[in-house]
Design a protein around this motif. Sequence first.
Motif, PDB file in Angstrom:
ATOM      1  N   LEU A 152       0.856  -1.191   0.000  1.00 45.71           N
ATOM      2  CA  LEU A 152       0.000   0.000   0.000  1.00 45.71           C
ATOM      3  C   LEU A 152       0.889   1.237   0.000  1.00 45.71           C
ATOM      4  CD1 LEU A 152      -2.620   1.672   0.425  1.00 45.71           C
ATOM      5  CD2 LEU A 152      -2.337   1.285   2.879  1.00 45.71           C
ATOM      6  N   ILE A 153       0.699   2.088  -1.018  1.00 40.69           N
ATOM      7  CA  ILE A 153       1.333   3.403  -0.969  1.00 40.69           C
ATOM      8  C   ILE A 153       0.301   4.364  -0.413  1.00 40.69           C
ATOM      9  CG2 ILE A 153       2.536   5.221  -2.221  1.00 40.69           C
ATOM     10  CD1 ILE A 153       3.233   3.266  -4.385  1.00 40.69           C
ATOM     11  N   ASN A 154       0.473   4.702   0.860  1.00 39.42           N
ATOM     12  CA  ASN A 154      -0.453   5.594   1.536  1.00 39.42           C
ATOM     13  C   ASN A 154       0.149   6.994   1.450  1.00 39.42           C
ATOM     14  OD1 ASN A 154      -2.060   6.963   3.328  1.00 39.42           O
ATOM     15  ND2 ASN A 154      -1.897   5.445   4.979  1.00 39.42           N
ATOM     16  N   GLY A 155      -0.252   7.721   0.420  1.00 37.72           N
ATOM     17  CA  GLY A 155       0.403   9.011   0.186  1.00 37.72           C
ATOM     18  C   GLY A 155      -0.589  10.118  -0.087  1.00 37.72           C
ATOM     19  N   VAL A 156      -0.397  11.245   0.578  1.00 38.20           N
ATOM     20  CA  VAL A 156      -1.321  12.367   0.397  1.00 38.20           C
ATOM     21  C   VAL A 156      -1.360  12.770  -1.079  1.00 38.20           C
ATOM     22  CG1 VAL A 156      -0.947  13.219   2.737  1.00 38.20           C
ATOM     23  CG2 VAL A 156       0.458  14.111   0.874  1.00 38.20           C
ATOM     24  N   THR A 157      -2.443  13.421  -1.482  1.00 36.73           N
ATOM     25  CA  THR A 157      -2.530  13.822  -2.889  1.00 36.73           C
ATOM     26  C   THR A 157      -1.392  14.784  -3.209  1.00 36.73           C
ATOM     27  OG1 THR A 157      -4.240  15.306  -2.085  1.00 36.73           O
ATOM     28  CG2 THR A 157      -4.960  13.536  -3.494  1.00 36.73           C
ATOM     29  N   GLY A 158      -0.770  14.569  -4.349  1.00 35.54           N
ATOM     30  CA  GLY A 158       0.330  15.432  -4.751  1.00 35.54           C
ATOM     31  C   GLY A 158       1.677  14.984  -4.219  1.00 35.54           C
ATOM     32  N   SER A 159       1.715  13.797  -3.598  1.00 37.05           N
ATOM     33  CA  SER A 159       2.984  13.335  -3.028  1.00 37.05           C
ATOM     34  C   SER A 159       3.833  12.607  -4.062  1.00 37.05           C
ATOM     35  CB  SER A 159       2.725  12.435  -1.821  1.00 37.05           C
ATOM     36  OG  SER A 159       1.919  11.337  -2.176  1.00 37.05           O
ATOM     37  N   GLY A 160       3.308  12.478  -5.270  1.00 40.49           N
ATOM     38  CA  GLY A 160       4.128  11.892  -6.333  1.00 40.49           C
ATOM     39  C   GLY A 160       4.013  10.386  -6.455  1.00 40.49           C
ATOM     40  N   LYS A 161       2.804   9.861  -6.225  1.00 40.66           N
ATOM     41  CA  LYS A 161       2.607   8.418  -6.354  1.00 40.66           C
ATOM     42  C   LYS A 161       2.791   7.966  -7.810  1.00 40.66           C
ATOM     43  CE  LYS A 161      -1.492   8.506  -4.213  1.00 40.66           C
ATOM     44  NZ  LYS A 161      -1.513   9.860  -3.609  1.00 40.66           N
ATOM     45  N   THR A 162       2.271   8.784  -8.734  1.00 41.67           N
ATOM     46  CA  THR A 162       2.367   8.409 -10.151  1.00 41.67           C
ATOM     47  C   THR A 162       3.825   8.222 -10.579  1.00 41.67           C
ATOM     48  OG1 THR A 162       0.438   9.813 -10.428  1.00 41.67           O
ATOM     49  CG2 THR A 162       1.481   8.991 -12.424  1.00 41.67           C
ATOM     50  N   GLU A 163       4.688   9.092 -10.076  1.00 46.81           N
ATOM     51  CA  GLU A 163       6.109   8.988 -10.415  1.00 46.81           C
ATOM     52  C   GLU A 163       6.683   7.657  -9.904  1.00 46.81           C
ATOM     53  OE1 GLU A 163       7.470  11.240 -12.491  1.00 46.81           O
ATOM     54  OE2 GLU A 163       9.113   9.789 -12.508  1.00 46.81           O
ATOM     55  N   ILE A 164       6.177   7.210  -8.774  1.00 50.00           N
ATOM     56  CA  ILE A 164       6.617   5.908  -8.247  1.00 50.00           C
ATOM     57  C   ILE A 164       6.142   4.777  -9.169  1.00 50.00           C
ATOM     58  CG2 ILE A 164       6.424   4.302  -6.298  1.00 50.00           C
ATOM     59  CD1 ILE A 164       6.231   6.649  -4.441  1.00 50.00           C
ATOM     60  N   TYR A 165       4.901   4.893  -9.638  1.00 54.93           N
ATOM     61  CA  TYR A 165       4.394   3.874 -10.570  1.00 54.93           C
ATOM     62  C   TYR A 165       5.274   3.820 -11.816  1.00 54.93           C
ATOM     63  CZ  TYR A 165       0.024   4.612  -7.895  1.00 54.93           C
ATOM     64  OH  TYR A 165      -0.914   4.762  -6.912  1.00 54.93           O
ATOM     65  N   LEU A 166       5.674   5.006 -12.296  1.00 55.01           N
ATOM     66  CA  LEU A 166       6.497   5.071 -13.510  1.00 55.01           C
ATOM     67  C   LEU A 166       7.854   4.423 -13.272  1.00 55.01           C
ATOM     68  CD1 LEU A 166       5.564   8.726 -14.491  1.00 55.01           C
ATOM     69  CD2 LEU A 166       5.214   6.741 -15.977  1.00 55.01           C
ATOM     70  N   ASP A 167       8.428   4.709 -12.104  1.00 56.08           N
ATOM     71  CA  ASP A 167       9.731   4.149 -11.769  1.00 56.08           C
ATOM     72  C   ASP A 167       9.677   2.617 -11.701  1.00 56.08           C
ATOM     73  OD1 ASP A 167      12.507   5.053 -10.417  1.00 56.08           O
ATOM     74  OD2 ASP A 167      11.756   3.243  -9.437  1.00 56.08           O
ATOM     75  N   LEU A 168       8.631   2.107 -11.050  1.00 51.62           N
ATOM     76  CA  LEU A 168       8.506   0.650 -10.927  1.00 51.62           C
ATOM     77  C   LEU A 168       8.255   0.015 -12.289  1.00 51.62           C
ATOM     78  CD1 LEU A 168       6.235   0.581  -7.764  1.00 51.62           C
ATOM     79  CD2 LEU A 168       8.671   0.034  -7.858  1.00 51.62           C
ATOM     80  N   THR A 169       7.449   0.701 -13.094  1.00 53.80           N
ATOM     81  CA  THR A 169       7.162   0.193 -14.434  1.00 53.80           C
ATOM     82  C   THR A 169       8.459   0.084 -15.234  1.00 53.80           C
ATOM     83  OG1 THR A 169       4.971   1.185 -14.381  1.00 53.80           O
ATOM     84  CG2 THR A 169       5.837   0.619 -16.544  1.00 53.80           C
ATOM     85  N   GLU A 170       9.276   1.130 -15.133  1.00 57.38           N
ATOM     86  CA  GLU A 170      10.561   1.136 -15.841  1.00 57.38           C
ATOM     87  C   GLU A 170      11.398  -0.083 -15.447  1.00 57.38           C
ATOM     88  OE1 GLU A 170      12.600   4.941 -15.589  1.00 57.38           O
ATOM     89  OE2 GLU A 170      14.531   3.968 -15.986  1.00 57.38           O
TER      90      GLU A 170
END
Length: 660
Positions: A152-170
């Motif tokens: 679970l990535i429990n992260g406030v809005t704007g904390s950059g979760k999408t960037e984490i998804y991109l990194d893991l995808t890479e």
Amino acid sequence: MNFFYYQIAIPLPIKGTFTYKSKVFLKNGSRAQVSFRNKKVMGVVIKQIKKIPEYKVKEIVETFQENLAFESNEFECLIWASKYYHHPIGDVFSTFMPKLLKDNKKSLETSSSLDKNKHTYEINLENKPSKLTKQQHSAINNLKTADFNINLINGVTGSGKTEIYLDLTEKKIKEGKSILILVPEINLTPQLYKIFSDRFDGSVGLYHSKQTPLQRFNVWKGAKSGEIRIVIGTRSAIMNPLKNLGLIIIDEEHDQSFKQTEGFKFSARELGIKRAQKIDIPIIFGSATPSLSLLKLVSQNKANEVKLTKRVDGQDPPKLVIMDINNQELNSGISNESFNAIEATLSKGKQVLVFINRRGFAPLLECLACGWNAECNSCESSLVYHKVRDRLVCHRCESAYGKPVYCPNCGSDKLELFGLGTEQVEEHLAENFSGVEIIRIDHDSTRKKGAIDNIYKKLEDGAPSILVGTQMLTKGHDFNNVSLTLVLNADNGLISPEINALEKVSQLLIQVSGRAGRKDKDAKVIIQTRYPNDKTLNQLKQGSYSAFSEKMLLEHENLNLPPYSCASILRATSPTQNSNLNFLNKVKNLLINKKNITSIGPLPSFVAKSKGSYKHSLYIQTNSRVYLNKVLNHLDQEIEKINEAKKVKWSFDIDPVEYS
Ligand code: ADP
Ligand code: ZN
Ligand code: ZN
């Protein structure tokens, strides 16, 4: 002639499988066209039968020498799902088979023309941040992504979760794997699609129910063959047959839309976990307001939580102001104080977001002389007046009626509209703020293709404007220049008796406030309420969702409510109320001597009559999953023998998100 005998799942909501024979050997999970009730239908091979049946068995009409429609992992997952959800197996498989395959208009032959370029997914550095934030870094290091783990990535809005998804995808792409990403709403897919297509130079597949059957088939097949290695979709994409799947990401995990509420009532969350487990890969859930069910898994060490407490831009979340409206005059639902705040925000060149939970102009047309009110002919549901269309519309079945001038009951002309919807707020604001752009975002204004993109584009230029919208506003999209958010009617959620009402309303309030004020430290959120002392509101005001959710979780544990107990609802539908009641009472009697079972009902649904039928439900709760399953299996068998069952349509809803 020697035949092979098979159990075939038929793509209809009928219990069980049917036996057919074939001259050729068939693998489990392959397609088989059979004749059923004199119609040709596309079934799926479930199991070979070794013992030749003594009854007459029809031969399969057409078999297919092609790739399996469902590979063994997917196949096993759906077998599990059929049992877990007590749903007819044929309908389960049918839900996830593309229409063109079902209609026998396409095949699954091995394609040999693989375009090598599309495989590499070179990383486009242009939009990649130069470095990750500290919190993003440590989140990535602490996620468990080697084998099956629930994260679970429990992260406030704007904390950059999408960037984490991109990194893991890479990372997974480099390992030769493919990635599946789910969002709750079709409206959110274009945004994410663009982000992923910009980052990865290769085909990204989209998969949702508003696509044409051909689009869906192409993505399905492309993913299956390994040509497409990144797929973004909504809940129906959870079984997308990506080759070499290495990671499942479910964004905005708390959203109820991941649960299907009609037909096969599965949750993409549960199915996702099962799928990840079967192939031994990680699944990652992301949210600023995680569901209690995930937080419970975290508390039991069954899920791994990483937290992101800071926004990437370092900005604090906007202040929450609870505004008591008990003694205030309201104009189109807006208090004077709120009105002044809107004015002040616009004059600073900022945007305003007004949230109201109902579309249309006014939810009630009533006769002041006799009390008659406009209801849908086929649903017991009040008609909502839509001024733009000048029609009374049923929000259940979308039937539209003309607005009468005289009361159909007593002939009086004293017909009056009551209550508030987005159109009315829009109109009121337009009258008072001429020259300011008012943009409405709801089901009606976004129906046309591309409408939502146009709205987002308009907002991006940042000019002072007011956005009026429903829940749609709370989902995923960020409005950078919004500095004031006004919530007009969250009260219904605070006083609703539904088990998960408080969870829903808190998520909604946090989400709606998180959308705004990305670039503004004076940003605030005003919540107009008649319950200014409400416990939930005040907990949310004092800070984070975590403080609230921890208390909530404890409360549910003490009261033995889901997710600490296992819930299911037996739903019955029929043209008469009595048929439903007789049936559900009969079933309730079957449960009376069972240990550790709570059953509540039969209860009429919130909207008792819908599309011409009455709906009733029986709530069944117990402590363990295994026991619930056993009891429902027992009921399944017993219901077959009940005469009252013949007059109703019934189905189980496991882990319901709507209780009435
Ligand atoms: P969330 O999904 O958690 O709400 P986003 O992933 O949308 O947050 O990130 C918010 C904004 O911050 C986006 O505009 C994103 O491009 C930007 N961002 C994310 N990570 C970084 C970073 N490491 N450096 C700079 N900007 C970033
Ligand atoms: Zn009347
Ligand atoms: Zn209706």
